[in-house]
Design a protein around this motif. Structure first.
Motif, short mmCIF file in Angstrom:
data_model
loop_
_atom_site.label_atom_id
_atom_site.label_comp_id
_atom_site.label_asym_id
_atom_site.label_seq_id
_atom_site.Cartn_x
_atom_site.Cartn_y
_atom_site.Cartn_z
N UNK A 51 40.48 19.09 43.37
CA UNK A 51 40.69 20.52 43.59
C UNK A 51 40.55 21.26 42.26
N UNK A 52 39.92 22.43 42.32
CA UNK A 52 39.70 23.23 41.12
C UNK A 52 40.27 24.63 41.36
N UNK A 53 41.07 25.09 40.42
CA UNK A 53 41.62 26.44 40.48
C UNK A 53 40.78 27.32 39.57
N UNK A 54 40.34 28.46 40.09
CA UNK A 54 39.51 29.33 39.26
C UNK A 54 39.40 30.73 39.82
N UNK A 55 38.68 31.57 39.11
CA UNK A 55 38.40 32.93 39.56
C UNK A 55 36.88 33.10 39.60
N UNK A 56 36.28 32.89 40.78
CA UNK A 56 34.82 33.00 40.90
C UNK A 56 34.33 34.40 40.50
N UNK A 57 33.10 34.46 39.95
CA UNK A 57 32.56 35.74 39.50
C UNK A 57 31.86 36.51 40.61
N UNK B 127 44.67 31.40 46.26
CA UNK B 127 45.73 30.61 45.65
C UNK B 127 47.00 31.41 45.44
N UNK B 128 46.96 32.38 44.54
CA UNK B 128 48.16 33.14 44.21
C UNK B 128 47.86 34.63 44.24
N UNK C 65 40.10 37.40 42.11
CA UNK C 65 41.11 36.66 42.87
C UNK C 65 41.12 35.21 42.42
N UNK C 66 42.31 34.64 42.30
CA UNK C 66 42.43 33.22 41.97
C UNK C 66 42.20 32.42 43.25
N UNK C 67 41.23 31.51 43.20
CA UNK C 67 40.84 30.74 44.38
C UNK C 67 40.94 29.25 44.08
N UNK C 68 41.31 28.49 45.09
CA UNK C 68 41.37 27.04 45.00
C UNK C 68 40.16 26.49 45.74
N UNK C 69 39.35 25.70 45.07
CA UNK C 69 38.20 25.03 45.68
C UNK C 69 38.62 23.58 45.89
#
Length: 167
Positions: free
Chosen positions: A34-40, A82-83, A56-60
């Motif tokens: 799982x990767x936590x990030x903010x897609x562009x 995510x949050x 938005x913070x998203x979990x992949x």
């Protein structure tokens, strides 16, 4: 200047229902990759069936939507807010509007029977989702549900099933 013509939102017929995340999520112990990030760019959240906003913070994570054993079962990448975590999809399970995130993308639809064997498949524009599901789940066909995937990346989008199935 180009004008965007809004597409008419379709209503899910009373014979079909949405199941955004049919199999339980193991959120207490996220998948090892799982990767936590903010897609562009906006990405489709599978929990709320809404596209994210930039920032938005998203979990992949990897997600297996099957509710039984099948040679077709496989994990698929999905995004989740995510949050703060978003609410479950604000769509009626039956008779509600098809979420915009589905109607505006190319979709791969795979129909399965009660033994989780594939009985048909189609690739359609999102505005043809309901017609394709109705064909694949017709009364004279043994298929009970469809897994819908986004056509380009192949990510799981939603399960659409006959309302006659136990929930």
């Amino acid at each position: 200047m180009s004008l965007m013509i809004p597409q008419r939102q379709q209503s899910l017929p009373n014979t079909l229902r949405f199941r955004p995340l049919p199999a339980p999520l193991a959120e207490e112990t996220p998948a090892p990759f799982a990767i936590l990030g903010t897609p562009d760019q906006p990405v489709p959240c599978r929990r709320c069936l809404q596209d994210s906003q930039v920032g938005d913070e998203m979990l992949l994570l990897s997600y297996n939507p099957f509710l039984g054993q099948s040679p077709y079962q496989c994990a698929s990448p999905i995004y989740l807010h995510s949050k703060p975590a978003c609410a479950d999809a604000a769509v009626q399970s039956s008779g509600g509007l098809v979420p915009e995130q589905l109607s505006k993308r190319l979709l791969s639809i795979r129909a399965y029977d009660g033994k989780h064997m594939m009985r048909g498949c189609e690739v359609v524009d999102g505005n043809q989702l309901l017609e394709a599901c109705q064909r694949l789940l017709g009364d004279d066909i043994s298929a009970e549900y469809c897994h819908v995937h986004f056509g380009g990346p192949g990510c799981f989008a939603v399960r659409i099933e006959k309302v006659s199935l136990p929930h």
